[in-house]
Design a protein around this motif. Structure first.
Motif: not given
Lengths: 170, 146
Positions: A134-135, A142, A154-158, A160-162
């Protein structure tokens, strides 16, 4: 005390004497049948002795030898145990066959009838699993996947701040 | 003489017990990796993961920003701090299903919570967490039960 029959037999055989003989003969005076019975017995005895003599044994020693041999043979035969035919299935053979049958049945049961549990995977083949993610930011997503070829999860988070290149990471 | 021998035996037994407990206690290794296409020497700690990282993320070089090993000897809270900017709060428990550990993780970037996740960490095989994109490449967090 002798019975009348015993006295009569002894009188016929002439074995009574003295007072006893006199008494018995006085007793027989009233029994004429007994007197005739004595005469008949004497005549019968004479006839048998005269007509029915036992044949003379010519070779008495040989006869004795034969007789003793026969007695010895019969005695030995009686002492020797009679051999019986062996049973086809003696007890020990039955027990051995029963035990072997149980073993074979057990092996067949576990090999054919009862399937074993599927073998547990080796520890090195186990991959991590993401059970829940949970994000905090709704703009971040996620997701997860496993790569069995690479043996990695792999836990892929998309979203996120650059982070700029000049940001010092330490 | 007998007292010294008994004392030595008791000490040896205690050391053996401690060693056995250490073997049963898991250690979670965490590392913050910058995946980049810039030429950088590969750190020794990342050699087992180079091929995996290349295949999954597509980068050719990897820099180990920081690492941390934490002994998970109690189910209470632990902090995995591979770097100053990124850390993980972890609560672990032994998995009843076999080898491995059930871990509740909270990934922070400094003070900001990024994600809360429940993972089952397997021994020998790592978990990669794709972090934020960096100007030089991609940040990746690696977790491994040792």
């Amino acid at each position: 005390m002798q019975t009348f029959e015993e006295k009569l037999t002894a009188w016929i055989d002439g074995r009574l004497s003295g007072v006893e003989l006199q008494r018995f003969e006085a007793e027989l005076a009233s029994n004429p049948e007994a007197l005739s019975g004595k005469e008949d017995a004497h005549r019968l005895g004479d006839l048998l002795r005269k007509e029915y003599r036992a044949p003379e044994l010519r070779n008495a020693d040989f006869f004795n030898h034969q007789l003793l041999q026969r007695i010895a043979a019969e005695t030995q035969h009686r002492e020797e145990p009679v051999e019986t035919a062996p049973a086809f299935w003696p007890l020990w053979r039955m027990a051995w066959a029963g035990g072997l049958s149980l073993i074979i049945a057990g092996v067949l049961f576990y090999a054919v009838v009862r399937p074993g549990p599927s073998p547990a995977p080796a520890a090195k083949d186990l991959l991590a699993q993401v059970l829940d993610a949970n994000t905090a930011d709704p703009g971040v997503t996620a997701s997860s996947f496993q790569s069995k070829a690479d043996s990695v999860t792999v836990l892929w988070l998309d979203g996120l701040d650059y982070i700029p290149a000049d940001y010092v990471l330490e | 003489m007998r007292k010294n021998l008994l004392t030595a035996l008791a000490l040896a037994a205690a050391l053996l017990a401690a060693a056995a407990r250490a073997e049963d206690t898991p250690t979670v290794w965490s590392g913050l990796v910058l995946a980049t296409n810039e030429d950088n020497p590969l750190p020794q700690e990342l050699e087992p993961y180079k091929a995996k990282l290349e295949h999954i993320f597509g980068y050719t070089h990897f820099v180990l920003i920081g690492q941390h090993s934490e002994v998970m000897d109690e189910p209470s809270e632990h902090w995995l701090v591979p770097s100053r900017q990124f850390c993980l709060q972890a609560k672990s428990s032994h998995s009843p299903q076999g080898p491995g550990y059930l871990v509740q993780l909270r990934l922070f970037r400094e003070e900001h919570l990024l994600v809360t996740t429940k993972v089952w960490l397997a021994p020998h095989n790592p978990l990669f967490i794709r972090g934020p994109v960096h100007g030089r490449g991609q940040l990746i967090i690696i977790l491994l039960v040792k």
